[in-house]
Design a protein around this motif. Sequence first.
Motif, mmCIF file in Angstrom:
data_model
loop_
_atom_site.group_PDB
_atom_site.id
_atom_site.type_symbol
_atom_site.label_atom_id
_atom_site.label_comp_id
_atom_site.label_asym_id
_atom_site.label_seq_id
_atom_site.Cartn_x
_atom_site.Cartn_y
_atom_site.Cartn_z
ATOM 1 N N HIS A 111 -51.520 -13.076 -22.801
ATOM 2 C CA HIS A 111 -52.755 -13.075 -22.017
ATOM 3 C C HIS A 111 -52.522 -12.631 -20.580
ATOM 4 N N MET A 112 -51.270 -12.634 -20.147
ATOM 5 C CA MET A 112 -50.941 -12.139 -18.809
ATOM 6 C C MET A 112 -50.677 -10.638 -18.826
ATOM 7 N N GLY A 113 -50.822 -10.027 -20.010
ATOM 8 C CA GLY A 113 -50.705 -8.579 -20.094
ATOM 9 C C GLY A 113 -49.406 -8.064 -20.662
ATOM 10 N N ASN A 114 -48.583 -8.959 -21.225
ATOM 11 C CA ASN A 114 -47.299 -8.543 -21.782
ATOM 12 C C ASN A 114 -47.406 -8.305 -23.287
ATOM 13 N N ASP A 115 -46.481 -7.521 -23.813
ATOM 14 C CA ASP A 115 -46.375 -7.295 -25.245
ATOM 15 C C ASP A 115 -45.323 -8.271 -25.767
ATOM 16 N N THR A 116 -45.730 -9.211 -26.624
ATOM 17 C CA THR A 116 -44.821 -10.288 -27.024
ATOM 18 C C THR A 116 -44.596 -10.322 -28.528
ATOM 19 N N ARG A 117 -43.436 -10.859 -28.913
ATOM 20 C CA ARG A 117 -43.092 -11.129 -30.294
ATOM 21 C C ARG A 117 -42.415 -12.498 -30.331
ATOM 22 N N ARG A 159 -44.737 -6.013 -19.996
ATOM 23 C CA ARG A 159 -43.329 -6.089 -20.385
ATOM 24 C C ARG A 159 -43.244 -6.449 -21.867
ATOM 25 N N ARG A 160 -42.162 -6.056 -22.474
ATOM 26 C CA ARG A 160 -41.890 -6.469 -23.846
ATOM 27 C C ARG A 160 -41.054 -7.745 -23.769
ATOM 28 N N ILE A 161 -41.598 -8.852 -24.283
ATOM 29 C CA ILE A 161 -40.941 -10.155 -24.179
ATOM 30 C C ILE A 161 -40.814 -10.763 -25.571
#
Length: 420
Positions: free
Chosen positions: A325-331, A304-306
């Motif tokens: 680290h849980m596989g999300n795309d973060t900013r 997910r993008r978070i």
Amino acid sequence: QRINVEFVSNLYRQDGEAVIQCNIRDITKRRETEQSLADALVFVREQANELADVNRRKDEFLATLAHELRNPLAPIRNGLQIMKLPKVDAATVEKSRAIMERQVEQMTRLIDDLMDVSRINQGKIQLQKTRMSLADAVRNAADTSRPLIDALGHELVVTLRPEPVYLDGDLTRLSQVFANLLNNSAKYTDPGGRIQLSVDRQGNDAVVSVKDNGVGIPADMLSHVFDMFAQINGSLEKSQGGLGIGLNIVKRLVVMHGGSITAASGGPGLGSTFTVRLPTALSVPDEKSDGPITDEKTIPVACRRILVVDDNRDGAFTLSMMLKHMGNDTRTAHDGLEAVTMSEAFKPNVILMDIGMPKLNGYDACRRIREQPWADGMVIIALTGWGQAEDRQKSQDAGFNGHLVKPVDHAALMKLLANS
């Protein structure tokens, strides 16, 4: 009417003869004024003594607060240093992590207690009453206190009535009441002690008692154990004593439920018993089944993008790193205006946003994002230190889909993400 008089006589000679002059004056008003001044002086002295006692207890409280906050900070700092050492084995890292997690939970409880005192004093606590089972509150409390009780090697015995007892109460707050009482018994009982929690019913009252074989309560303290900043034993040997506000919170929450609480003890070394009486519900709730509870949505979908928005850069970075680290795309963003700009560019599926931020607060940032056509379907969750009912209502009015209180509960966050 009774009056006060003053008799004054003068003896003197006049023309060779002894003369006695007598005067009688009504001094009732003077006596009343003198008595009023004396009463006022007594009152002032009593108030001064009371203020001195409050000031002394405040100083003791602040010293205890510093001590209690430094206690968990020490193992947290030590754990961080251990993790930085070269060639540290995985078992040591895991043990350090578990210790740090327990200490963070302890600090969270301390801060929660402080906030509860402030909210109660300001009348900001609102009970969320429902028809509830007393056994649920007792089980929740036992689960909450179990780590402390086990760490001190105590035996906990819970005795429930065979038939359910229902109350009109706030399940969360009553669970807090019983957990605080269990924690209090655990702290004031030497390792390897015994704690008994029992539920009974007497007439229209539910009666919950927490009994221990701990240090006991001196007779002169029994009437003060529920006072603010009261410490049953202020000696250095009893470092588990806490802040002296837990029992005060317990009493206030019990009274808010229309109940009462008493403390009893045979004296030092003879243990103590705290008894809570609460009015029972007049009818039994309808049995409703919502179907089986599954764990299908306990883990959020990855990739997910978070967007994490917080002016505390360390807080934003660590939460973003965990989600990545849980596989999300973060900013990350660090103020409200940056959050709006980055939301348009990044198009996140989920935004985790602080409320108190510079340039633009979280409420206004959320409103601006909601006004944009590109924000359709975005899930925005408030992540804040404000957790009262009115705070949750404000976030809902601003357009937030959820409201989490710092430090964020991992399970609650995962549940919100799973349903987003």
